[in-house]
Design a protein around this motif. Structure first.
Motif, PDB file in Angstrom:
ATOM      1  N   VAL A 182       0.830  -1.163  -0.029  1.00 30.83           N
ATOM      2  CA  VAL A 182      -0.100   0.191  -0.047  1.00 30.83           C
ATOM      3  C   VAL A 182       0.699   1.101   0.013  1.00 30.83           C
ATOM      4  O   VAL A 182       1.818   1.380   0.774  1.00 30.83           O
ATOM      5  N   VAL A 183       0.569   2.261  -0.920  1.00 35.54           N
ATOM      6  CA  VAL A 183       1.098   3.521  -0.920  1.00 35.54           C
ATOM      7  C   VAL A 183       0.038   4.478  -1.104  1.00 35.54           C
ATOM      8  O   VAL A 183      -0.934   4.444  -2.185  1.00 35.54           O
ATOM      9  N   TYR A 184      -0.158   5.462  -0.288  1.00 34.74           N
ATOM     10  CA  TYR A 184      -1.152   6.551  -0.629  1.00 34.74           C
ATOM     11  C   TYR A 184      -0.576   7.761  -1.251  1.00 34.74           C
ATOM     12  O   TYR A 184       0.606   8.029  -1.310  1.00 34.74           O
ATOM     13  N   ALA A 185      -1.610   8.476  -2.009  1.00 31.51           N
ATOM     14  CA  ALA A 185      -1.146   9.470  -2.877  1.00 31.51           C
ATOM     15  C   ALA A 185      -0.350  10.426  -2.224  1.00 31.51           C
ATOM     16  O   ALA A 185       0.523  11.212  -2.845  1.00 31.51           O
ATOM     17  N   GLU A 186      -0.489  10.826  -0.915  1.00 28.75           N
ATOM     18  CA  GLU A 186       0.067  12.022  -0.426  1.00 28.75           C
ATOM     19  C   GLU A 186       1.557  11.603   0.076  1.00 28.75           C
ATOM     20  O   GLU A 186       2.317  12.517   0.583  1.00 28.75           O
ATOM     21  N   GLN A 187       1.965  10.194   0.116  1.00 33.25           N
ATOM     22  CA  GLN A 187       2.904  10.142   0.765  1.00 33.25           C
ATOM     23  C   GLN A 187       4.560  10.216   0.032  1.00 33.25           C
ATOM     24  O   GLN A 187       5.478  10.699   0.588  1.00 33.25           O
ATOM     25  N   PRO A 188       4.579  10.179  -1.531  1.00 34.65           N
ATOM     26  CA  PRO A 188       5.468  10.603  -2.034  1.00 34.65           C
ATOM     27  C   PRO A 188       5.615  12.349  -1.726  1.00 34.65           C
ATOM     28  O   PRO A 188       6.834  12.603  -1.718  1.00 34.65           O
ATOM     29  N   LEU A 189       4.647  13.052  -1.424  1.00 33.27           N
ATOM     30  CA  LEU A 189       4.843  14.397  -1.307  1.00 33.27           C
ATOM     31  C   LEU A 189       5.494  14.513  -0.033  1.00 33.27           C
ATOM     32  O   LEU A 189       6.285  15.660   0.369  1.00 33.27           O
ATOM     33  N   GLN A 190       5.117  13.823   0.878  1.00 34.98           N
ATOM     34  CA  GLN A 190       5.988  13.805   2.335  1.00 34.98           C
ATOM     35  C   GLN A 190       7.390  13.461   2.260  1.00 34.98           C
ATOM     36  O   GLN A 190       8.228  14.373   2.597  1.00 34.98           O
ATOM     37  N   LEU A 191       7.771  12.580   1.365  1.00 34.32           N
ATOM     38  CA  LEU A 191       9.350  12.407   1.231  1.00 34.32           C
ATOM     39  C   LEU A 191      10.022  13.603   0.200  1.00 34.32           C
ATOM     40  O   LEU A 191      11.088  13.797   0.708  1.00 34.32           O
ATOM     41  N   ALA A 192       9.079  14.074  -0.633  1.00 32.89           N
ATOM     42  CA  ALA A 192       9.610  15.107  -1.343  1.00 32.89           C
ATOM     43  C   ALA A 192       9.820  16.394  -0.437  1.00 32.89           C
ATOM     44  O   ALA A 192      10.916  16.978  -0.695  1.00 32.89           O
ATOM     45  N   ALA A 193       9.086  16.507   0.501  1.00 31.02           N
ATOM     46  CA  ALA A 193       9.365  17.817   1.237  1.00 31.02           C
ATOM     47  C   ALA A 193      10.480  17.516   2.299  1.00 31.02           C
ATOM     48  O   ALA A 193      11.323  18.302   2.418  1.00 31.02           O
ATOM     49  N   LEU A 194      10.839  16.394   2.656  1.00 33.34           N
ATOM     50  CA  LEU A 194      11.862  15.955   3.611  1.00 33.34           C
ATOM     51  C   LEU A 194      13.375  16.113   2.801  1.00 33.34           C
ATOM     52  O   LEU A 194      14.438  16.492   3.122  1.00 33.34           O
ATOM     53  N   ARG A 195      12.970  15.587   1.523  1.00 42.28           N
ATOM     54  CA  ARG A 195      14.451  15.507   0.696  1.00 42.28           C
ATOM     55  C   ARG A 195      14.973  16.808   0.124  1.00 42.28           C
ATOM     56  O   ARG A 195      16.001  17.154   0.059  1.00 42.28           O
ATOM     57  N   HIS A 196      13.893  17.788  -0.020  1.00 43.69           N
ATOM     58  CA  HIS A 196      14.209  19.012  -0.518  1.00 43.69           C
ATOM     59  C   HIS A 196      14.408  20.080   0.512  1.00 43.69           C
ATOM     60  O   HIS A 196      14.850  21.414   0.147  1.00 43.69           O
ATOM     61  N   ALA A 197      14.346  19.766   1.594  1.00 43.28           N
ATOM     62  CA  ALA A 197      14.776  20.522   2.839  1.00 43.28           C
ATOM     63  C   ALA A 197      16.373  20.806   2.768  1.00 43.28           C
ATOM     64  O   ALA A 197      16.917  19.678   2.811  1.00 43.28           O
ATOM     65  N   PRO A 198      16.820  22.142   2.856  1.00 44.14           N
ATOM     66  CA  PRO A 198      18.384  22.098   2.810  1.00 44.14           C
ATOM     67  C   PRO A 198      19.012  22.168   4.060  1.00 44.14           C
ATOM     68  O   PRO A 198      20.323  21.853   3.858  1.00 44.14           O
ATOM     69  N   VAL A 199      18.307  22.278   5.222  1.00 45.32           N
ATOM     70  CA  VAL A 199      19.067  22.283   6.433  1.00 45.32           C
ATOM     71  C   VAL A 199      18.415  20.937   7.392  1.00 45.32           C
ATOM     72  O   VAL A 199      17.067  20.894   7.329  1.00 45.32           O
ATOM     73  N   TRP A 200      19.246  20.436   8.143  1.00 42.63           N
ATOM     74  CA  TRP A 200      18.841  19.778   9.026  1.00 42.63           C
ATOM     75  C   TRP A 200      19.597  19.932  10.298  1.00 42.63           C
ATOM     76  O   TRP A 200      20.690  20.556  10.437  1.00 42.63           O
ATOM     77  N   LEU A 201      18.889  19.656  11.421  1.00 44.82           N
ATOM     78  CA  LEU A 201      19.369  20.224  12.815  1.00 44.82           C
ATOM     79  C   LEU A 201      20.403  19.173  13.277  1.00 44.82           C
ATOM     80  O   LEU A 201      20.051  17.862  13.462  1.00 44.82           O
ATOM     81  N   LEU A 202      21.646  19.770  13.749  1.00 48.47           N
ATOM     82  CA  LEU A 202      22.650  18.706  14.577  1.00 48.47           C
ATOM     83  C   LEU A 202      22.218  18.376  15.753  1.00 48.47           C
ATOM     84  O   LEU A 202      21.365  19.313  16.377  1.00 48.47           O
ATOM     85  N   PRO A 203      22.944  17.594  16.665  1.00 48.70           N
ATOM     86  CA  PRO A 203      22.198  17.342  18.109  1.00 48.70           C
ATOM     87  C   PRO A 203      22.610  18.488  18.884  1.00 48.70           C
ATOM     88  O   PRO A 203      21.712  18.480  19.960  1.00 48.70           O
ATOM     89  N   ASP A 204      23.311  19.679  18.506  1.00 48.28           N
ATOM     90  CA  ASP A 204      23.354  20.799  19.562  1.00 48.28           C
ATOM     91  C   ASP A 204      22.354  21.870  18.918  1.00 48.28           C
ATOM     92  O   ASP A 204      22.563  22.941  19.373  1.00 48.28           O
ATOM     93  N   ASP A 205      21.494  21.468  18.087  1.00 47.30           N
ATOM     94  CA  ASP A 205      20.388  22.452  17.593  1.00 47.30           C
ATOM     95  C   ASP A 205      21.095  23.337  16.586  1.00 47.30           C
ATOM     96  O   ASP A 205      20.270  24.280  16.208  1.00 47.30           O
ATOM     97  N   THR A 206      22.324  23.362  15.963  1.00 45.98           N
ATOM     98  CA  THR A 206      22.680  24.013  15.061  1.00 45.98           C
ATOM     99  C   THR A 206      22.429  23.683  13.620  1.00 45.98           C
ATOM    100  O   THR A 206      22.067  22.429  13.594  1.00 45.98           O
ATOM    101  N   ASP A 207      22.709  24.575  12.486  1.00 45.43           N
ATOM    102  CA  ASP A 207      22.248  23.988  11.203  1.00 45.43           C
ATOM    103  C   ASP A 207      23.247  23.296  10.735  1.00 45.43           C
ATOM    104  O   ASP A 207      24.656  23.510  10.848  1.00 45.43           O
ATOM    105  N   GLY A 208      22.986  22.307   9.924  1.00 46.31           N
ATOM    106  CA  GLY A 208      24.078  21.495   9.096  1.00 46.31           C
ATOM    107  C   GLY A 208      23.434  21.570   7.722  1.00 46.31           C
ATOM    108  O   GLY A 208      22.101  21.468   7.488  1.00 46.31           O
ATOM    109  N   ASP A 209      24.150  21.215   6.617  1.00 48.69           N
ATOM    110  CA  ASP A 209      23.694  21.293   5.320  1.00 48.69           C
ATOM    111  C   ASP A 209      23.312  19.661   5.269  1.00 48.69           C
ATOM    112  O   ASP A 209      23.809  18.539   5.220  1.00 48.69           O
ATOM    113  N   ALA A 210      21.845  19.679   4.705  1.00 49.93           N
ATOM    114  CA  ALA A 210      21.161  18.047   4.640  1.00 49.93           C
ATOM    115  C   ALA A 210      21.863  17.524   3.309  1.00 49.93           C
ATOM    116  O   ALA A 210      22.319  18.275   2.507  1.00 49.93           O
TER     117      ALA A 210
END
Length: 276
Positions: A182-210
């Motif tokens: 099973v795959v729902y129609a909105e699930q690829p959109l969820q992964l697209a949002a995560l994939r295209h985010a340019p920043v991820w939070l490091l353990p100390d809450d500073t920015d890192g390049d995703a």
């Protein structure tokens, strides 16, 4: 999914606080809630019907003796199921983290079959944690578009030409009853949002390049099976997600009341105009 550290439940759904300051960021799942899901209506009706069929004699009796209470309970049947499914999903995600990190986890017989399937999938792909897993349960941000979300697993898999490793972003999906295909129609959109985010939070809450992700997939975990399903997460899916984000934000801020329009000669029109 687990409860990310910067996620906050609000009356408008989940938002993330930005450690760097600035406005709150709508969560990816909250944004996707603006998308219509027509299958939910017959599903909810079916859950209610199942509850009635399971005990028709008692239901008929209560319909005569306490109809108001019975109606309230039947209306809430689908919510109870949803809450149980969400709780199970959270516990499976927590168990997945402990499995990958090889840390202690309290016994949970309901969750363990999913952990067994995740472990089987890791063995199937010969994943070595120290070598292949880049991140787990990591929050990503896209401040330009005002959203944030938390990804489950970034992992190198030998799926490129001649066995070359590619970085995959994988989202766990759990269910006790749904087929593992099973795959729902909105699930690829969820992964697209995560994939295209340019920043991820490091353990100390500073920015890192995703990191740059090559491919995205759902890992559907079931008590007796697991399946990795690749889904698209390119420009079309990202554009659709941004549309859902704009819609959700509008709905969260739109007024609930609007003025009544009356002709100038109607009784009360002057007062209404003055009040406006």
């Amino acid at each position: 999914m687990t409860d990310p550290r910067h996620a906050v439940a609000t009356e408008r759904g989940r938002y993330y606080t930005d450690p760097a300051g600035g406005p709150d960021l709508i969560s990816v799942t909250n944004a996707l809630s603006a998308i219509s899901k027509p299958a939910l209506v017959p599903w909810a009706a079916g859950m209610t019907a199942d509850a009635v069929i399971a005990d028709p004699i008692s239901t008929a009796h209560r319909a005569r003796t306490e109809p108001t209470v019975l109606r309230r309970e039947l209306v809430g049947v689908h919510r109870q199921y949803t809450e149980r499914a969400q709780d199970l999903g959270t516990r499976v995600h927590e168990r997945a983290v402990s499995l990958v990190l090889d840390t202690p986890h309290p016994a949970d017989p309901e969750v363990e079959p999913y952990a067994i399937q995740l472990a089987a999938w890791l063995r199937l792909w010969r994943v070595v944690v120290e070598r292949d897993i880049v991140a787990i349960e990591t929050t990503v941000l896209h401040r330009r578009y005002g959203y944030a979300g938390t990804g489950d697993l970034w992992v190198w898999l030998p799926t490129g030409p001649h066995g070359r490793r590619q970085l995959w972003l994988i989202d766990y999906k759990t269910s006790m009853k749904k087929p593992d295909s099973v795959v729902y129609a909105e699930q690829p959109l969820q992964l697209a949002a995560l994939r295209h985010a340019p920043v991820w939070l490091l353990p100390d809450d500073t920015d890192g390049d995703a990191p740059r992700v090559s491919r995205t997939a759902l890992l559907n975990l079931r008590p007796r099976s697991q399946r990795l399903i690749e889904v698209p997460s390119g420009r079309a899916q990202f554009a659709a997600f941004l549309g859902a984000t704009r819609t959700a934000r509008y709905l969260h801020t739109a007024p609930s009341k609007y003025p009544t329009v009356l002709p100038s000669w109607a009784p009360g029109a002057t007062e209404r105009k003055a009040a406006a």
